[in-house]
Design an enzyme around this catalytic site. Structure first.
Site, short mmCIF file in Angstrom:
data_model
loop_
_atom_site.label_atom_id
_atom_site.label_comp_id
_atom_site.label_asym_id
_atom_site.label_seq_id
_atom_site.Cartn_x
_atom_site.Cartn_y
_atom_site.Cartn_z
N TYR A 78 0.87 -1.18 0.00
CA TYR A 78 0.00 0.00 0.00
C TYR A 78 0.90 1.22 0.00
O TYR A 78 2.10 1.13 0.15
CB TYR A 78 -0.92 -0.01 1.23
CG TYR A 78 -2.04 1.00 1.17
CD1 TYR A 78 -3.09 0.84 0.28
CD2 TYR A 78 -2.03 2.11 1.99
CE1 TYR A 78 -4.12 1.76 0.22
CE2 TYR A 78 -3.06 3.05 1.94
CZ TYR A 78 -4.11 2.87 1.05
OH TYR A 78 -5.11 3.79 0.99
N ARG B 69 -6.22 3.03 3.92
CA ARG B 69 -7.07 1.84 3.88
C ARG B 69 -6.32 0.57 4.29
O ARG B 69 -6.94 -0.43 4.63
CB ARG B 69 -7.67 1.65 2.49
CG ARG B 69 -8.71 2.69 2.17
CD ARG B 69 -9.28 2.43 0.79
NE ARG B 69 -10.24 3.45 0.44
CZ ARG B 69 -11.54 3.26 0.37
NH1 ARG B 69 -12.05 2.07 0.62
NH2 ARG B 69 -12.34 4.24 0.04
N TRP C 294 -19.41 -10.87 10.76
CA TRP C 294 -18.01 -10.82 11.16
C TRP C 294 -17.79 -11.00 12.65
O TRP C 294 -16.70 -11.32 13.08
CB TRP C 294 -17.40 -9.48 10.75
CG TRP C 294 -17.22 -9.38 9.27
CD1 TRP C 294 -18.01 -8.68 8.41
CD2 TRP C 294 -16.22 -10.00 8.46
NE1 TRP C 294 -17.56 -8.83 7.12
CE2 TRP C 294 -16.46 -9.63 7.14
CE3 TRP C 294 -15.16 -10.85 8.74
CZ2 TRP C 294 -15.67 -10.06 6.09
CZ3 TRP C 294 -14.37 -11.27 7.70
CH2 TRP C 294 -14.63 -10.88 6.39
#
Length: 137
Positions: free
Chosen positions: A10, A16, A75
């Protein structure tokens, strides 16, 4: 049997990718934290998006569909020993960014501050925060 290794690539910022970094840290899973500089992004992006606008649109559609699907997954962990969810970790990631953009924005919201304190107290998260590269965002 070869051990699985993970590489997270990233930009050189939290952004993010910080949530997956938190999740790796929380789970105690080693990973390679590869940081891409902005100046290198155009050449990397060309290799990722395909060779036409149609290929780029198809890739975007697939990723958006998968993101929509993941919202349907329950989740929360059923194990009562585990109190945090990935949403708690994500709130902390967002909170740290908001705090840079608007210092003191949560001063009058003790529940939000309490959540961030609890996440920062998780030993593996605290260790990650202590050793991660220093970036503005």
């Amino acid at each position: 049997m070869a051990m699985t290794s993970y590489k997270l690539t990233y930009f050189n910022m939290r952004g993010r990718a910080e949530l997956p970094r938190y999740i790796f840290a929380y789970a105690g899973i080693a990973f390679e934290d590869r940081r891409v500089e902005w100046r290198d992004w155009p050449s990397i992006k060309k290799r990722l998006v395909g060779n036409s606008r149609l290929a780029e649109a198809q890739a975007d559609a697939l990723v958006d569909t998968l993101n929509d699907f993941t919202l349907l997954i329950p989740w929360r962990e059923d194990n009562p020993q585990i109190k945090e969810t990935w949403a708690d970790l994500y709130c902390h990631v967002c909170f740290t960014t908001f705090s840079v953009l608007r210092p003191g924005f949560a001063d009058h919201h003790p529940a939000l501050c309490g959540l961030t304190d609890r996440v920062e107290a998780i030993p593996n998260i605290a260790k990650w925060i202590q050793c991660r590269p220093t970036t503005e965002f």
